[in-house]
Design a protein around this motif. Structure first.
Motif, PDB file in Angstrom:
ATOM      1  N   LEU A   1      -8.321  -4.005 -27.071  1.00  0.00           N
ATOM      2  CA  LEU A   1      -6.946  -4.147 -27.220  1.00  0.00           C
ATOM      3  C   LEU A   1      -6.438  -3.058 -28.249  1.00  0.00           C
ATOM      4  CD1 LEU A   1      -4.442  -6.308 -27.509  1.00  0.00           C
ATOM      5  CD2 LEU A   1      -5.515  -7.344 -29.336  1.00  0.00           C
ATOM      6  N   THR A   2      -5.175  -2.427 -27.917  1.00  0.00           N
ATOM      7  CA  THR A   2      -4.753  -1.604 -28.763  1.00  0.00           C
ATOM      8  C   THR A   2      -3.730  -2.207 -29.784  1.00  0.00           C
ATOM      9  OG1 THR A   2      -4.355   0.157 -26.817  1.00  0.00           O
ATOM     10  CG2 THR A   2      -2.864   0.417 -28.602  1.00  0.00           C
ATOM     11  N   LEU A   3      -3.931  -1.731 -30.914  1.00  0.00           N
ATOM     12  CA  LEU A   3      -3.009  -2.313 -32.076  1.00  0.00           C
ATOM     13  C   LEU A   3      -2.043  -1.459 -32.359  1.00  0.00           C
ATOM     14  CD1 LEU A   3      -5.880  -3.632 -34.157  1.00  0.00           C
ATOM     15  CD2 LEU A   3      -4.754  -4.822 -32.835  1.00  0.00           C
ATOM     16  N   PRO A   4      -0.892  -1.958 -32.922  1.00  0.00           N
ATOM     17  CA  PRO A   4       0.246  -1.184 -33.729  1.00  0.00           C
ATOM     18  C   PRO A   4      -0.365  -0.782 -34.918  1.00  0.00           C
ATOM     19  CG  PRO A   4       1.003  -3.490 -32.990  1.00  0.00           C
ATOM     20  CD  PRO A   4      -0.590  -3.551 -32.879  1.00  0.00           C
ATOM     21  N   LEU A   5      -0.030   0.589 -34.948  1.00  0.00           N
ATOM     22  CA  LEU A   5      -0.305   1.493 -36.429  1.00  0.00           C
ATOM     23  C   LEU A   5      -0.062   0.501 -37.652  1.00  0.00           C
ATOM     24  CD1 LEU A   5       0.473   5.243 -35.630  1.00  0.00           C
ATOM     25  CD2 LEU A   5      -1.800   4.113 -35.352  1.00  0.00           C
ATOM     26  N   THR A   6       1.074  -0.209 -37.520  1.00  0.00           N
ATOM     27  CA  THR A   6       1.248  -0.894 -38.717  1.00  0.00           C
ATOM     28  C   THR A   6       0.352  -1.989 -39.112  1.00  0.00           C
ATOM     29  OG1 THR A   6       2.811  -2.398 -37.430  1.00  0.00           O
ATOM     30  CG2 THR A   6       3.819  -0.547 -38.660  1.00  0.00           C
ATOM     31  N   TRP A   7      -0.566  -2.506 -38.216  1.00  0.00           N
ATOM     32  CA  TRP A   7      -1.556  -3.355 -38.215  1.00  0.00           C
ATOM     33  C   TRP A   7      -2.745  -2.694 -38.988  1.00  0.00           C
ATOM     34  CZ3 TRP A   7      -2.108  -7.294 -33.857  1.00  0.00           C
ATOM     35  CH2 TRP A   7      -0.912  -7.948 -33.374  1.00  0.00           C
ATOM     36  N   ILE A   8      -2.913  -1.386 -39.012  1.00  0.00           N
ATOM     37  CA  ILE A   8      -3.935  -0.591 -39.407  1.00  0.00           C
ATOM     38  C   ILE A   8      -3.812  -0.965 -41.113  1.00  0.00           C
ATOM     39  CG2 ILE A   8      -5.375   1.379 -39.812  1.00  0.00           C
ATOM     40  CD1 ILE A   8      -4.939   0.087 -36.945  1.00  0.00           C
ATOM     41  N   ARG A   9      -5.132  -1.230 -41.757  1.00  0.00           N
ATOM     42  CA  ARG A   9      -5.137  -1.210 -43.233  1.00  0.00           C
ATOM     43  C   ARG A   9      -3.948  -2.060 -43.704  1.00  0.00           C
ATOM     44  NH1 ARG A   9      -6.385   4.439 -46.113  1.00  0.00           N
ATOM     45  NH2 ARG A   9      -6.446   3.009 -47.864  1.00  0.00           N
ATOM     46  N   ASP A  10      -3.599  -3.219 -43.043  1.00  0.00           N
ATOM     47  CA  ASP A  10      -2.496  -4.109 -43.871  1.00  0.00           C
ATOM     48  C   ASP A  10      -3.497  -5.403 -44.566  1.00  0.00           C
ATOM     49  OD1 ASP A  10      -3.753  -5.430 -41.629  1.00  0.00           O
ATOM     50  OD2 ASP A  10      -1.923  -6.210 -40.728  1.00  0.00           O
ATOM     51  N   GLY A  11      -4.539  -5.267 -44.855  1.00  0.00           N
ATOM     52  CA  GLY A  11      -5.115  -6.414 -45.463  1.00  0.00           C
ATOM     53  C   GLY A  11      -5.802  -7.385 -44.585  1.00  0.00           C
ATOM     54  N   ILE A  12      -5.646  -7.261 -43.163  1.00  0.00           N
ATOM     55  CA  ILE A  12      -6.016  -8.274 -42.310  1.00  0.00           C
ATOM     56  C   ILE A  12      -6.987  -7.631 -41.212  1.00  0.00           C
ATOM     57  CG2 ILE A  12      -5.254 -10.161 -40.537  1.00  0.00           C
ATOM     58  CD1 ILE A  12      -2.587 -10.452 -41.980  1.00  0.00           C
TER      59      ILE A  12
ATOM     60  N   ASP B   1      -8.253  -7.142 -38.119  1.00  0.00           N
ATOM     61  CA  ASP B   1      -7.736  -7.743 -36.349  1.00  0.00           C
ATOM     62  C   ASP B   1      -8.645  -7.236 -35.601  1.00  0.00           C
ATOM     63  OD1 ASP B   1      -4.825  -8.418 -37.091  1.00  0.00           O
ATOM     64  OD2 ASP B   1      -4.736  -6.287 -37.963  1.00  0.00           O
ATOM     65  N   CYS B   2      -9.675  -6.429 -35.842  1.00  0.00           N
ATOM     66  CA  CYS B   2     -10.789  -6.056 -34.894  1.00  0.00           C
ATOM     67  C   CYS B   2     -11.914  -6.763 -35.362  1.00  0.00           C
ATOM     68  CB  CYS B   2     -10.743  -4.531 -35.298  1.00  0.00           C
ATOM     69  SG  CYS B   2      -9.810  -3.440 -34.316  1.00  0.00           S
ATOM     70  N   VAL B   3     -12.636  -7.071 -34.422  1.00  0.00           N
ATOM     71  CA  VAL B   3     -14.033  -7.888 -34.607  1.00  0.00           C
ATOM     72  C   VAL B   3     -14.787  -7.405 -35.784  1.00  0.00           C
ATOM     73  CG1 VAL B   3     -16.272  -9.013 -33.653  1.00  0.00           C
ATOM     74  CG2 VAL B   3     -14.073  -9.033 -32.345  1.00  0.00           C
ATOM     75  N   ASN B   4     -14.866  -5.866 -35.593  1.00  0.00           N
ATOM     76  CA  ASN B   4     -15.874  -5.272 -36.525  1.00  0.00           C
ATOM     77  C   ASN B   4     -15.055  -4.898 -37.807  1.00  0.00           C
ATOM     78  OD1 ASN B   4     -14.445  -3.370 -35.651  1.00  0.00           O
ATOM     79  ND2 ASN B   4     -16.049  -2.090 -34.582  1.00  0.00           N
ATOM     80  N   GLY B   5     -13.849  -5.161 -37.755  1.00  0.00           N
ATOM     81  CA  GLY B   5     -13.246  -4.799 -39.171  1.00  0.00           C
ATOM     82  C   GLY B   5     -12.749  -3.144 -39.460  1.00  0.00           C
ATOM     83  N   ILE B   6     -12.944  -2.405 -38.168  1.00  0.00           N
ATOM     84  CA  ILE B   6     -12.783  -0.918 -38.130  1.00  0.00           C
ATOM     85  C   ILE B   6     -11.059  -0.806 -38.361  1.00  0.00           C
ATOM     86  CG2 ILE B   6     -12.239  -1.027 -35.795  1.00  0.00           C
ATOM     87  CD1 ILE B   6     -13.796   1.900 -36.066  1.00  0.00           C
TER      88      ILE B   6
END
Length: 259
Positions: free
Chosen positions: A2-13, A15-20
């Protein structure tokens, strides 16, 4: 996958199973309110800072894309989309022999960090030959790195492309300013030898300075200033001043240049 929006990166949640998406491995770009996560640290696009809101900026590549990111974006874009004004001359001093391009003008150096770029100086004349008795070259102040020249016109386009600072634009200067070119113009022309091979013309300006900063049209009848080259106008009458330019598109039928 799944491709995530960049705004989801390091937002405290996570979203990836491995937390990357929450690891501190993502490159950042910008300063202050424009500091953001990016996919690569190779480039940092310029942004327009918003008066309010989140994220507080919009990258220039995304400006006027129909989305109201800044709160006043649509209003600004509606004005610019109906404007046909383009700038074909650059800031000059030293009797016109010192040209300051892009952000290398005094007072704008503080935005260098946006492009991680530095300014450089080059001496320019076309062609780069030895002219007997004349040693007048234009001093250019311009960015060190290559630029996107699709939105440059006139002098800015000529000087940037002819110093190989354009990413995908070649220098439009090709015809030599030989002495017999444009015979009905410049009655005060002065002839001199170039590389001891052929005769060229210069014109005399103030303080005994000489210039040959002219674009010779393919018809060899008309010469124009660099500010009239690649400006979306057929100043030569044979379109030779626009043919090599990458900053416009010519329709097949109406021959209307489009920005």
């Amino acid at each position: 996958e799944l491709t995530l929006p960049l705004t989801w990166i390091r937002d405290g949640i996570e979203d990836c199973v491995n937390g990357i998406d929450e690891l501190e491995i993502w490159p950042t770009c910008g300063k202050g309110k424009s500091r953001r996560l990016v996919t690569s640290n190779k480039t940092c696009e310029n942004v327009l800072l918003c008066p309010s809101g989140d994220p507080g900026y919009v990258e220039l590549n995304d400006l006027c894309d129909g989305l109201e990111t800044c709160g006043n974006e649509k209003q600004m874009c509606s004005l610019s989309q109906h404007s046909s004004t383009i700038f074909t001359s650059v800031s000059s001093k030293g009797n016109g022999f010192v040209k300051q391009l892009s952000f290398c003008m005094k007072g704008l150096r503080s935005i260098n960090f946006l492009k991680k770029d530095n300014c450089t100086q080059e001496r320019f004349i076309f062609p780069d030959h030895h002219f007997f008795g004349v040693d007048t070259k234009t001093e250019l102040h311009l960015p060190e790195s290559t630029q996107n020249c699709e939105h440059m016109f006139g002098e800015q386009y000529v000087f940037t492309s002819c110093t190989e600072k354009c990413k995908n634009s070649a220098c439009p200067l090709k015809n030599l300013p030989k002495y017999d070119a444009c015979p009905n113009q410049y009655p005060n022309r002065i002839g001199t030898l170039a590389n001891n091979k052929y005769l060229v013309f210069f014109t005399k300006s103030r303080e005994n300075l000489f210039t040959n900063s002219y674009f010779v049209c393919d018809n060899n009848v008309t010469c124009i200033n660099y500010s009239e080259v690649c400006d979306l106008i057929d100043n030569c009458g044979d379109r030779s001043d626009e043919l090599a330019c990458t900053n416009g598109f010519t329709c097949d039928s109406a021959l209307i240049p489009l920005l």
